[in-house]
Design an enzyme around this catalytic site. Structure first.
Site, short mmCIF file in Angstrom:
data_model
loop_
_atom_site.label_atom_id
_atom_site.label_comp_id
_atom_site.label_asym_id
_atom_site.label_seq_id
_atom_site.Cartn_x
_atom_site.Cartn_y
_atom_site.Cartn_z
CG ASP A 8 90.83 28.28 55.72
OD1 ASP A 8 90.42 28.87 54.91
OD2 ASP A 8 92.14 28.41 56.04
CB THR A 16 97.39 26.59 48.61
OG1 THR A 16 96.46 26.59 49.69
CG2 THR A 16 97.35 25.04 48.05
CB SER A 114 88.14 27.56 50.54
OG SER A 114 89.28 28.26 50.14
CE LYS A 145 87.00 31.72 54.75
NZ LYS A 145 88.16 30.60 54.51
P1 B16 Z 1 91.53 32.33 44.93
P2 B16 Z 1 91.36 30.01 52.08
C1 B16 Z 1 92.19 31.86 50.42
O1 B16 Z 1 91.94 30.48 50.84
C2 B16 Z 1 93.69 32.15 50.60
O2 B16 Z 1 93.91 32.00 51.99
C3 B16 Z 1 93.86 33.66 50.08
O3 B16 Z 1 95.33 34.10 50.15
C4 B16 Z 1 93.41 33.65 48.62
O4 B16 Z 1 93.47 35.08 48.28
C5 B16 Z 1 91.77 33.28 48.75
O5 B16 Z 1 91.70 32.02 49.15
C6 B16 Z 1 91.39 33.35 47.09
O6 B16 Z 1 91.86 32.43 46.56
O7 B16 Z 1 92.30 33.24 44.37
O8 B16 Z 1 92.17 30.86 44.63
O9 B16 Z 1 90.11 32.38 44.78
O10 B16 Z 1 92.33 30.28 53.29
O11 B16 Z 1 90.04 30.62 52.67
O12 B16 Z 1 91.12 28.58 51.93
MG MG Z 2 93.37 29.86 55.39
#
Ligand code: B16
Ligand code: MG
Length: 218
Positions: A8, A16, A114, A145
């Site tokens: 992750d 972040t 991620s 997820k």
């Molecule tokens: P984005 P991870 C996730 O990252 C974040 O924890 C979550 O808060 C966020 O909404 C999601 O990515 C989407 O991110 O808007 O940049 O596409 O924890 O899976 O690394």
């Molecule tokens: Mg995370």
């Protein structure tokens, strides 16, 4: 011994999450003159941008038309990406640089799993792009997820079965996703992550020998 490690990003490699939630808070203040409680942060961790916005609008008990929904998500992302300007190698969480190089020294392949569509940009800012053999694209998986898809895609990107991999997560939804993928779940965080196969309090506590032993006994 496992052959792959599926990481992750947000909350594991770099913190972040603070930028994500600050951007959501600002959006809600600007558009709805409302504030979000700290308790909502956990519910937006690890889940997609769109699912995070759904959680927030549910909390506020607000319904918006589809075009407004899309515009709100885009505005939040613009603010978030702007905040990422400040991210450097100094933002890599404690212990992660050593953990990654120990894994690589032992021949373990690394993949990013991620939910963030900004993953490649963040890895570049952290100077970690070369450390990863594959980056799973969250835009290409059917379900976010806590569904296992992104971890299965990350293992596939390495040419491995999920069962030959560990997954490292900081979020409740993320640990559930790793477990459902068949990978061995390693959590960094508090008791809310007790559904992980192995849990450490924080990234600085990640212990490769302990993970190897627990994986073998699993
Ligand atoms: P984005 P991870 C996730 O990252 C974040 O924890 C979550 O808060 C966020 O909404 C999601 O990515 C989407 O991110 O808007 O940049 O596409 O924890 O899976 O690394
Ligand atoms: Mg995370």
């Amino acid at each position: 011994m496992f052959k792959g490690a599926l990481f992750d990003l947000d909350g594991v490699i770099a913190d972040t999450a603070v930028y994500h939630f600050a951007a959501w808070r600002q959006l809600v203040k600007d558009h709805f003159d409302a504030d979000l409680p700290d308790s909502l942060e956990e519910k937006t961790k690890g889940v997609s941008r769109e699912d995070s916005l759904r959680v927030i609008l549910d909390y506020l008990d607000i319904t918006v038309p589809e075009d407004t929904f899309v515009a709100l998500a885009a505005e939040k992302n613009d603010a978030y990406v702007k905040a990422l300007d400040a991210v450097t190698e100094a933002d890599i969480l404690p212990g992660i640089t050593d953990f990654i190089s120990n894994l690589r020294d032992q021949g373990v392949k690394l993949a990013l799993a991620s939910a963030s569509k900004n993953g490649p940009l963040i890895l570049e800012k952290l100077g970690l792009s070369d450390a990863f053999d594959a980056i799973a694209d969250p835009a290409k998986v059917a379900a976010g997820k806590p569904a296992p898809d992104i971890f299965i895609a990350a293992a596939q990107g390495l040419g491995l079965q999920s069962t030959d991999c560990i997954g490292v997560e900081d979020a409740v939804a993320g640990v559930t996703a790793i477990n459902a993928s068949g990978a061995f779940s390693v959590a960094v965080g508090g008791d809310e992550l007790s559904h992980a196969n192995l849990r450490f309090d924080g990234t600085a506590d990640l212990d490769l020998e302990a993970i190897k032993a627990a994986y073998q006994n699993h």
